[in-house]
Enzyme design. Structure first.
Site, PDB file in Angstrom:
ATOM      1  N   HIS A 114       0.801  -1.230   0.000  1.00  9.99           N
ATOM      2  CA  HIS A 114       0.000   0.000   0.000  1.00  9.99           C
ATOM      3  C   HIS A 114       0.830   1.273   0.000  1.00  9.99           C
ATOM      4  O   HIS A 114       0.285   2.353  -0.182  1.00  9.99           O
ATOM      5  CB  HIS A 114      -0.961   0.017   1.196  1.00  9.99           C
ATOM      6  CG  HIS A 114      -0.280   0.311   2.504  1.00  9.99           C
ATOM      7  ND1 HIS A 114       0.274  -0.678   3.269  1.00  9.99           N
ATOM      8  CD2 HIS A 114      -0.039   1.474   3.152  1.00  9.99           C
ATOM      9  CE1 HIS A 114       0.817  -0.136   4.347  1.00  9.99           C
ATOM     10  NE2 HIS A 114       0.656   1.176   4.299  1.00  9.99           N
TER      11      HIS A 114
HETATM   12  C1  UD1 Z   1      -1.429   5.954   5.887  1.00 15.61           C
HETATM   13  C2  UD1 Z   1      -0.065   6.351   6.456  1.00 15.61           C
HETATM   14  C3  UD1 Z   1       0.877   5.160   6.363  1.00 15.61           C
HETATM   15  C4  UD1 Z   1       0.266   3.913   6.998  1.00 15.61           C
HETATM   16  C5  UD1 Z   1      -1.095   3.640   6.380  1.00 15.61           C
HETATM   17  C6  UD1 Z   1      -1.759   2.451   6.999  1.00 15.61           C
HETATM   18  C7  UD1 Z   1       0.494   8.731   6.092  1.00 15.61           C
HETATM   19  C8  UD1 Z   1       1.372   9.670   5.355  1.00 15.61           C
HETATM   20  N1  UD1 Z   1       0.542   7.434   5.693  1.00 15.61           N
HETATM   21  O1  UD1 Z   1      -1.260   5.670   4.502  1.00 15.61           O
HETATM   22  O2  UD1 Z   1       2.081   5.466   7.055  1.00 15.61           O
HETATM   23  O3  UD1 Z   1       1.126   2.810   6.792  1.00 15.61           O
HETATM   24  O4  UD1 Z   1      -1.923   4.816   6.567  1.00 15.61           O
HETATM   25  O5  UD1 Z   1      -2.865   2.044   6.262  1.00 15.61           O
HETATM   26  O6  UD1 Z   1      -0.198   9.130   7.002  1.00 15.61           O
HETATM   27  N2  UD1 Z   1      -8.512   5.587   1.481  1.00 15.61           N
HETATM   28  C9  UD1 Z   1      -9.786   5.068   1.462  1.00 15.61           C
HETATM   29  N3  UD1 Z   1     -10.417   4.859   2.659  1.00 15.61           N
HETATM   30  C10 UD1 Z   1      -9.869   5.168   3.847  1.00 15.61           C
HETATM   31  C11 UD1 Z   1      -8.554   5.729   3.853  1.00 15.61           C
HETATM   32  C12 UD1 Z   1      -7.906   5.921   2.657  1.00 15.61           C
HETATM   33  O7  UD1 Z   1     -10.326   4.772   0.420  1.00 15.61           O
HETATM   34  O8  UD1 Z   1     -10.489   4.943   4.894  1.00 15.61           O
HETATM   35  C13 UD1 Z   1      -7.793   5.757   0.201  1.00 15.61           C
HETATM   36  C14 UD1 Z   1      -8.005   7.116  -0.447  1.00 15.61           C
HETATM   37  O9  UD1 Z   1      -7.964   6.942  -1.825  1.00 15.61           O
HETATM   38  C15 UD1 Z   1      -6.769   7.872   0.023  1.00 15.61           C
HETATM   39  C16 UD1 Z   1      -5.710   6.784   0.003  1.00 15.61           C
HETATM   40  O10 UD1 Z   1      -6.392   5.596   0.426  1.00 15.61           O
HETATM   41  O11 UD1 Z   1      -6.444   8.956  -0.776  1.00 15.61           O
HETATM   42  C17 UD1 Z   1      -4.534   7.045   0.913  1.00 15.61           C
HETATM   43  O12 UD1 Z   1      -4.983   7.259   2.242  1.00 15.61           O
HETATM   44  P1  UD1 Z   1      -4.080   8.095   3.280  1.00 15.61           P
HETATM   45  O13 UD1 Z   1      -4.754   8.165   4.595  1.00 15.61           O
HETATM   46  O14 UD1 Z   1      -3.653   9.379   2.649  1.00 15.61           O
HETATM   47  O15 UD1 Z   1      -2.752   7.265   3.408  1.00 15.61           O
HETATM   48  P2  UD1 Z   1      -2.495   5.671   3.492  1.00 15.61           P
HETATM   49  O16 UD1 Z   1      -1.986   5.234   2.176  1.00 15.61           O
HETATM   50  O17 UD1 Z   1      -3.648   4.955   4.078  1.00 15.61           O
END
Ligand code: UD1
Length: 348
Positions: free
Chosen positions: A200
């Site tokens: 991820h």
């Molecule tokens: C975040 C953390 C990472 C951690 C990970 C665990 C940061 C910079 N990164 O990354 O260190 O390992 O969480 O999972 O904080 N999305 C959804 N549903 C959700 C959350 C996210 O669909 O509930 C999708 C969206 O498209 C979003 C993308 O995932 O833009 C990324 O989510 P984000 O919270 O920005 O970072 P993670 O990749 O989850």
């Protein structure tokens, strides 16, 4: 003592579980603030339900966005939340955008901040998490380190006087959950002899060529690979036209924590870029392949249970390597880290 924990992303809910339990046992007034960084039920609600965590007292509902927008919205919202709860300590967890937002907001309001999982370093400045954790460590008042290596990193940065070695709270929760875990939920989707994968991180998902190569490599391994697909990899794969179910590769929804532990324990190996899963595999003595150029959890590599695949071409050789030698080393503590965290906070 009033302790305010700020969490927002999946791995932080896992770390919160033993802290919430230890805080309650010690009679601490524990307030939980959820930033809303993760909002899908399988990334958030199931952890509160399965791990017996009380519902958040405040929910900022921030959701997804660019780093700046997401972090900025949290910062703006936290001022009022901290003013409302007036904590004696603010506890921040790990290295996400929720961590850095809570740290900055708290120190500017002159609230004491403790950083759980302090001192981890990848030394890779392209990782957003590396900036989050370095900045949080330098701003916080108390650095709760999970390992001796983390203690040494903090000392090298001049932070020894604020550092305490407490052990890793993920060991606390894993030992408890593994004791009660049932059969693997993946028995229904793949033959018993399979790998469990998670991919991820930005460095593996945001470059369409690298993501395609990783998927194609996983699709040609010697055993089926069940990919527990985080929404981020699903979204990036769809944008790039990469198929996540092909050959030996089977995409599957993320699992709740007890199911994940059961699935890893029953698997032939783990392939991941997650920090937590590297340690969970080690603690369950399941060989791990980490698809990254470095790891913060160097003990897993030194003990032979984890191998870095710095390019997708190295994955196949890593997953088929001979089983590592058994070890009784406990670099991640004894399962009582959360109690030590609460003791340290109460003592100050
Ligand atoms: C975040 C953390 C990472 C951690 C990970 C665990 C940061 C910079 N990164 O990354 O260190 O390992 O969480 O999972 O904080 N999305 C959804 N549903 C959700 C959350 C996210 O669909 O509930 C999708 C969206 O498209 C979003 C993308 O995932 O833009 C990324 O989510 P984000 O919270 O920005 O970072 P993670 O990749 O989850």
């Amino acid at each position: 003592m009033r302790l305010v924990s700020v969490v927002g992303a999946r791995p932080q809910f896992v770390k919160l579980a033993p802290i919430a339990k230890a805080a309650t046992a010690a009679g601490v007034d524990h307030v939980i603030v959820h930033t809303g960084q993760h909002y899908d039920p399988m990334l958030s609600d199931v952890f509160f339900q399965d791990l017996g965590i009380p519902a958040p007292d405040s929910h900022l509902g921030v959701g997804s966005g660019t780093h700046g927008a997401q972090t900025g919205q949290m910062l703006a919202a936290l001022d009022d939340v901290f003013a409302q709860w007036r904590p004696d300590w603010v506890l921040v967890y790990g290295d996400t955008n929720s961590t850095i937002a809570a740290t900055l907001s708290a120190v500017k309001m002159h609230l004491p901040v403790a950083h759980l999982e302090a001192g981890l370093r990848s030394f890779n400045r392209r990782m957003p998490e590396e900036h989050n954790r370095v900045l949080a460590d330098h701003a916080a008042d108390l650095l709760l380190a999970p390992t001796r290596v983390a203690v040494d990193h903090l000392a090298a940065e001049g932070l020894a006087s604020r550092t305490v070695l407490v052990g890793d709270v993920m060991t606390d929760v894993l030992l408890e959950v593994a004791g009660a875990a049932a059969g693997s939920p993946l028995e229904r989707v793949a033959p018993p002899d399979h790998y469990v994968a998670t991919i991820h991180r930005a460095e593996n998902t945001d470059d369409p060529r690298r993501l395609r190569l990783i998927a194609e490599t996983l699709a040609q391994l010697d055993k089926p690979v069940v990919l527990l697909a985080h929404p981020r990899v699903v979204a990036r794969a769809a944008e790039a036209g990469v198929t996540l179910t092909q050959g030996t590769l089977i995409a599957h929804a993320p699992l709740a924590y007890p199911d994940l532990i059961a699935a890893v324990r029953a698997s032939a190996g783990v392939i991941t870029d997650s920090g937590g899963l590297q340690k969970e595999a080690f603690l369950l003595r399941v060989p791990c392949t980490t698809v990254r150029t470095e790891t913060e959890w160097v003990e897993t590599v030194e003990l032979g249970w984890n191998t870095l695949a710095t390019s997708p071409a190295e994955i196949a050789a890593s997953v088929t390597r001979p089983r590592p030698a058994d070890t009784d080393a406990t670099p991640y503590g004894d399962g009582h880290a959360a109690e030590r965290v609460i003791r340290e906070l109460l003592a100050r």
